[in-house]
Design a protein around this motif. Structure first.
Motif, mmCIF file in Angstrom:
data_model
loop_
_atom_site.group_PDB
_atom_site.id
_atom_site.type_symbol
_atom_site.label_atom_id
_atom_site.label_comp_id
_atom_site.label_asym_id
_atom_site.label_seq_id
_atom_site.Cartn_x
_atom_site.Cartn_y
_atom_site.Cartn_z
ATOM 1 N N LEU A 199 -21.036 13.117 19.403
ATOM 2 C CA LEU A 199 -19.666 12.601 19.501
ATOM 3 C C LEU A 199 -18.935 13.239 20.673
ATOM 4 O O LEU A 199 -19.264 14.332 21.126
ATOM 5 C CB LEU A 199 -18.895 12.854 18.209
ATOM 6 N N VAL A 200 -17.924 12.510 21.136
ATOM 7 C CA VAL A 200 -16.985 13.039 22.113
ATOM 8 C C VAL A 200 -15.611 12.511 21.720
ATOM 9 O O VAL A 200 -15.461 11.349 21.353
ATOM 10 C CB VAL A 200 -17.363 12.634 23.554
ATOM 11 N N ALA A 201 -14.601 13.390 21.725
ATOM 12 C CA ALA A 201 -13.245 13.017 21.332
ATOM 13 C C ALA A 201 -12.259 13.760 22.221
ATOM 14 O O ALA A 201 -12.439 14.947 22.504
ATOM 15 C CB ALA A 201 -12.998 13.352 19.859
ATOM 16 N N VAL A 202 -11.212 13.056 22.665
ATOM 17 C CA VAL A 202 -10.219 13.655 23.567
ATOM 18 C C VAL A 202 -8.827 13.301 23.071
ATOM 19 O O VAL A 202 -8.636 12.285 22.391
ATOM 20 C CB VAL A 202 -10.406 13.155 25.021
ATOM 21 N N PRO A 203 -7.829 14.130 23.393
ATOM 22 C CA PRO A 203 -6.465 13.829 22.953
ATOM 23 C C PRO A 203 -5.876 12.634 23.690
ATOM 24 O O PRO A 203 -6.138 12.431 24.879
ATOM 25 C CB PRO A 203 -5.695 15.117 23.282
ATOM 26 N N LEU A 204 -5.107 11.840 22.950
ATOM 27 C CA LEU A 204 -4.345 10.731 23.527
ATOM 28 C C LEU A 204 -2.899 11.193 23.612
ATOM 29 O O LEU A 204 -2.285 11.502 22.590
ATOM 30 C CB LEU A 204 -4.479 9.494 22.637
ATOM 31 N N LYS A 205 -2.365 11.267 24.832
ATOM 32 C CA LYS A 205 -1.056 11.886 25.019
ATOM 33 C C LYS A 205 -0.060 10.944 25.680
ATOM 34 O O LYS A 205 -0.425 10.082 26.471
ATOM 35 C CB LYS A 205 -1.194 13.154 25.893
ATOM 36 N N ILE A 206 1.196 11.167 25.317
ATOM 37 C CA ILE A 206 2.326 10.564 26.013
ATOM 38 C C ILE A 206 3.232 11.708 26.439
ATOM 39 O O ILE A 206 3.703 12.471 25.597
ATOM 40 C CB ILE A 206 3.095 9.573 25.121
ATOM 41 N N ALA A 207 3.436 11.837 27.748
ATOM 42 C CA ALA A 207 4.278 12.908 28.286
ATOM 43 C C ALA A 207 3.850 14.270 27.747
ATOM 44 O O ALA A 207 4.657 15.049 27.247
ATOM 45 C CB ALA A 207 5.746 12.643 27.978
ATOM 46 N N ASP A 208 2.545 14.555 27.815
ATOM 47 C CA ASP A 208 1.969 15.834 27.395
ATOM 48 C C ASP A 208 2.111 16.094 25.895
ATOM 49 O O ASP A 208 1.911 17.225 25.439
ATOM 50 C CB ASP A 208 2.588 17.006 28.173
#
Length: 289
Positions: A199-208
């Motif tokens: 698996l690979v997972a990354v944060p989904l961000k709005i304005a940090d």
């Protein structure tokens, strides 16, 4: 193609102080040398005493290694090209779709095809429940969209870390796991993540500010690389910008509808404040007149 050497003068150099016997085998692919494998020993003349059959076996191993190394190199180049194509496709989707409900499925589909993975999900942090759940908002294939809300597992229970915990950790930092079987996971091989191994997972961000997680899984161990993680982080950044734009447009439309539908200034001002709080992820807001 095999060379051996022994030289007492090597001992004068700290890096080779214990080397008394050395062997070098070229890595040859289709007639071209692409590298070399070296072995050394602290016994003078060690490799010179090896039977010819052993030396031939070492040469065969090196020959096979050259073919595999070249194949991996060509695969890496192909995946880089695929990554650039994926970013281009997602950029087009982001520009064409303003509605989040259309945008998110298009992104998960592009990720699944671009990375060749079995499953891709986008999870949003549910703020209606004190931020205790990650809710699946889009997935590819569609069957993967039936993932139930992922409860915050808190601290992992030692070596028996839950599969879903890695998705929660991705809110703070990207996660890359070669084989979830090594986690002793209870839910990695059944249910919504059935058959998943890497698996690979990354944060989904709005304005940090993390609003969710972009996730991909495959049924083969070691499928994802650091380059895939970097690619997914790039995709997540583009997605965050597009989602922010979509939220902003929905806010403008909502406020416009409120203005047209009511004559009470108090209702309009309240809508503006609550909308601005949602857009900026703050806990309070004030309008001064």
């Amino acid at each position: 193609p095999i060379y051996t050497a022994a030289d007492h003068n090597w001992g004068k150099h700290s890096a080779t102080a214990d080397v008394k016997s050395w062997i070098g085998i070229p890595l040859v692919f289709q007639g071209t040398t692409i590298g070399i494998v070296t072995l050394d020993h602290d016994d003078q003349g060690f490799y010179g005493r090896l039977p010819k059959s052993v030396l031939n076996e070492i040469d065969t191993i090196a020959s096979n290694a050259a073919t595999e190394i070249r194949g991996m190199y060509e695969l890496a180049i192909a995946r880089q090209s695929q990554a650039l194509k994926l970013i281009g496709e997602i950029t087009e989707e982001l520009e064409a779709k303003l509605d989040t409900n259309e945008l998110l499925p298009a992104i998960t589909s592009a990720i699944a095809h671009g990375l060749g993975c079995m499953q891709s999900n986008i999870f949003f942090l549910d703020r209606q429940n004190e931020g205790r759940q990650l809710v699946c908002k889009a997935a590819f294939p569609q069957s993967a969209a039936h993932v139930g809300p992922l409860e915050n597992p808190g601290e992992p229970p030692g070596p028996h870390e839950q599969f879903s915990h890695r998705i929660w950790l991705a809110l703070e930092e990207a996660q890359l796991v070669d084989d979830v079987a090594g986690l002793g996971s209870a839910d990695a091989t059944s249910g919504a993540f059935g058959g998943a191994r890497s698996l690979v997972a990354v944060p989904l961000k709005i304005a940090d500010h993390a609003i969710g997680v972009v996730f991909a899984a495959h049924d083969m161990p070691g499928w994802f690389s650091a380059a895939d993680q970097s690619l997914l982080e790039t995709v997540a950044r583009h997605a965050g910008i597009a989602i922010e734009r979509s939220i902003g447009l929905n806010l403008i439309q909502s406020i416009g509808g409120e203005i047209l539908g009511t004559s009470r200034l108090e209702d309009v001002l309240k809508k503006i404040v609550t909308g601005a709080m949602e857009l900026t992820h703050t806990d309070s807001g004030v309008i001064y007149l």
